[in-house]
Design a protein around this motif. Sequence first.
Motif, PDB file in Angstrom:
ATOM      1  N   GLU A  99      43.910   3.914  84.370  1.00  0.00           N
ATOM      2  CA  GLU A  99      43.730   4.827  83.306  1.00  0.00           C
ATOM      3  C   GLU A  99      42.351   4.806  83.254  1.00  0.00           C
ATOM      4  OE1 GLU A  99      47.858   3.624  80.840  1.00  0.00           O
ATOM      5  OE2 GLU A  99      45.985   3.816  79.863  1.00  0.00           O
ATOM      6  N   ILE A 100      41.850   6.047  83.169  1.00  0.00           N
ATOM      7  CA  ILE A 100      40.357   6.509  83.102  1.00  0.00           C
ATOM      8  C   ILE A 100      40.086   7.076  81.639  1.00  0.00           C
ATOM      9  CG2 ILE A 100      38.438   7.569  84.012  1.00  0.00           C
ATOM     10  CD1 ILE A 100      40.078   7.576  86.764  1.00  0.00           C
ATOM     11  N   LEU A 101      39.451   6.554  80.833  1.00  0.00           N
ATOM     12  CA  LEU A 101      39.069   7.208  79.411  1.00  0.00           C
ATOM     13  C   LEU A 101      37.758   7.626  79.490  1.00  0.00           C
ATOM     14  CD1 LEU A 101      39.895   7.872  76.534  1.00  0.00           C
ATOM     15  CD2 LEU A 101      39.365   5.765  75.834  1.00  0.00           C
ATOM     16  N   ARG A 102      37.384   8.975  79.601  1.00  0.00           N
ATOM     17  CA  ARG A 102      35.918   9.253  79.423  1.00  0.00           C
ATOM     18  C   ARG A 102      35.670   9.329  77.954  1.00  0.00           C
ATOM     19  NH1 ARG A 102      38.155  11.313  84.088  1.00  0.00           N
ATOM     20  NH2 ARG A 102      39.340  12.830  82.838  1.00  0.00           N
ATOM     21  N   GLY A 103      34.199   8.871  77.807  1.00  0.00           N
ATOM     22  CA  GLY A 103      33.718   8.981  76.301  1.00  0.00           C
ATOM     23  C   GLY A 103      33.771   7.473  75.607  1.00  0.00           C
ATOM     24  N   PRO A 104      33.061   7.443  74.615  1.00  0.00           N
ATOM     25  CA  PRO A 104      32.663   6.103  73.862  1.00  0.00           C
ATOM     26  C   PRO A 104      34.275   5.634  73.412  1.00  0.00           C
ATOM     27  CG  PRO A 104      32.105   7.705  72.567  1.00  0.00           C
ATOM     28  CD  PRO A 104      32.386   8.514  73.911  1.00  0.00           C
ATOM     29  N   ALA A 143      31.316  -0.001  76.335  1.00  0.00           N
ATOM     30  CA  ALA A 143      32.359   1.235  76.535  1.00  0.00           C
ATOM     31  C   ALA A 143      31.557   2.378  76.028  1.00  0.00           C
ATOM     32  CB  ALA A 143      33.603   0.998  75.904  1.00  0.00           C
ATOM     33  N   VAL A 144      30.391   2.577  76.743  1.00  0.00           N
ATOM     34  CA  VAL A 144      29.444   3.610  76.099  1.00  0.00           C
ATOM     35  C   VAL A 144      29.960   5.119  76.811  1.00  0.00           C
ATOM     36  CG1 VAL A 144      26.912   4.716  76.018  1.00  0.00           C
ATOM     37  CG2 VAL A 144      27.534   1.949  75.872  1.00  0.00           C
ATOM     38  N   ALA A 145      30.204   5.098  77.754  1.00  0.00           N
ATOM     39  CA  ALA A 145      30.613   6.621  78.603  1.00  0.00           C
ATOM     40  C   ALA A 145      32.055   6.413  78.866  1.00  0.00           C
ATOM     41  CB  ALA A 145      29.479   6.483  79.735  1.00  0.00           C
ATOM     42  N   GLY A 146      32.725   5.192  79.114  1.00  0.00           N
ATOM     43  CA  GLY A 146      34.002   5.361  79.222  1.00  0.00           C
ATOM     44  C   GLY A 146      34.572   3.968  79.605  1.00  0.00           C
ATOM     45  N   VAL A 147      36.111   3.997  79.922  1.00  0.00           N
ATOM     46  CA  VAL A 147      36.693   2.888  80.305  1.00  0.00           C
ATOM     47  C   VAL A 147      37.627   3.062  81.255  1.00  0.00           C
ATOM     48  CG1 VAL A 147      38.479   1.033  79.288  1.00  0.00           C
ATOM     49  CG2 VAL A 147      36.580   2.160  77.828  1.00  0.00           C
TER      50      VAL A 147
END
Length: 620
Positions: free
Chosen positions: A132-137, A146-150
Amino acid sequence: MSQSRLASAMGAVLFVVSSAHAERMPEYLGETIVVTPTRSAEARSVIVGDITVLTREDIAVAGQTSLLELLQAQPGMEITQEGGPGTNAALRVRGGNGGHTLVLVDGLRVGSATAGATPLESIGLDQVERIEILRGPASSLYGADAVAGVVQIFTRQGRGAPRVTASLGGGSHGLAQGSASYGGQVGATRFSIGAGYGRTDGGFSAARPGTWGYHPDHDGDEKRSAQLNLEHEIDARHRVGIGGMANRDTVEYDAGTADDIARNDVNSLSAWWKGRLSPVWTSQLRAGLGQNHSENLSLGASTGRFDTDQTQYLWQNDLALPFGSVTASLERNVQRVSASTAYARTRRSVNAAQLGYLGEWAAHTVQASVRHDDYSDFGGHATGTAAYAYAFGATWRLSAAYGTSFKAPTFNDMYWPTEYGFQGNPGLKPERGRNLEASLRYREGPMQASVTAYRNRLDDLIVYVPAFPIATMENVRRATLEGITLEGGTELGGVRIRASMDWLQATDDDSGARLNYRARRHGTLDVSKTIDRWELGATVVASGSRYADLGNTASLPGYARLDLRAQYRIDPAWQLLMRVNNALDADYQLVAGYDDRFQLVPAYNTPGINALVALRYQSR
């Protein structure tokens, strides 16, 4: 909010709901359920965030040979790498640094506390069930980094009747790889166990002639991986389990001799209890260990060892209430460093409390979270996120979100001893981010499309500050990451098409220069079609030119790489995979280095055209 006050509030709420009758715990199956954007299992259609889900089937169809290759073909993601497979790499999400993306394996941190990033190049893809790729803080969910994503990696799980899965393949430059796993469910116990191996002689030198460290030999890579998950259902309400992953990556690189080797271990191990204590209250306790151990060797002698061990504890509670769902958690992480370098400090602890909310009413969705992290060395830091979405009928959805984030200084930044004219700075503050984004999404049948615009302001960036006689690190830089991501997919005449395009402006606010290794344009295209027993596909990854330095004086040219793949279903149990990477033999570089005149030049090679043929088996 202090941890003691949050714990008291959690306790009060849980006491009220715990008297209700407990029911059977749900099973969350299929790609429509995601965990990373809220920390609890929710329908993907409800989530406000910008997320990509890669299932085991997606991974198999893509046919990639490494985790980095798979991630590079996703929206908003670029990589840099110093040579071929296994060499130092960085994943940049939405223009962030490599350390601005948090990587989790089954919820555990497994990265380096000295370097401040996770070596994704060393994690074997064959043991991965889902990504799972979460873009955004997402610091308000997961804390630092987790500044740009996870990127959260889930290892293989056992479901259904027990069955065997195996693969064996070979290809260019002495490539040989194989994997085997066995998993399923027997009675009340689910299990999965697997192992993988891969090696290549590389086929080329990692460094280019005339650059620092170059040696005219082939630089190969050898990977070993293993995975175990075991979960037992005590009764209809309670489950216990253990699980873990082990990876050892031995990679050859160029540092001036004929025998320069780096060893990288990325491991995780955890034990957990999960219980449904009432119709509205699900709780879990988890204890785990995440490791990244690395060592460099030259001519058989160690030239540096850096080991990170992170002992992690979690108590999380998910409440399904009439006005939405609430997630509350307490965490503790103890980071320990053991190294050949005598750090001024080798241990620190992080205590954190987190509270999240997700509510949906008719066309409206609200998502929010807050978190406070307390570091034993530099103090506390609070973060928060608020998001709102409005659905226009069944096909259109408009959303907006604002979130803050932070990145903790590394042990290298703060505690490196006075050595080689450099000393760490224990007075550093964390880097801070403020992100605003908006998106418009469309989905109807096989057709889906979205456009997301974002602006992430970063303050107190930690940079190297040269000084005589001792250089150090300081919070002196500011940057702005702003861009637009356009992605979509459809099916036309049986041809499946997925594409993305990113426009990025990553700027140093003080100088106005572009940040290094960030292309202004980056795109992907994937086309596939099923013809009888054949599955045919092609992937294009293209990137514009990038500067290699903050002064914007040295640049790397843009590139486009074409990968081709074909799968043939021999029968329901057997499949044949054929893949040609970099089919047009593009000559491109991802990282610069210094030549013998101390000038930045394209320094590291990337693989030319190469092929793989593999046979896969899955018992029915």
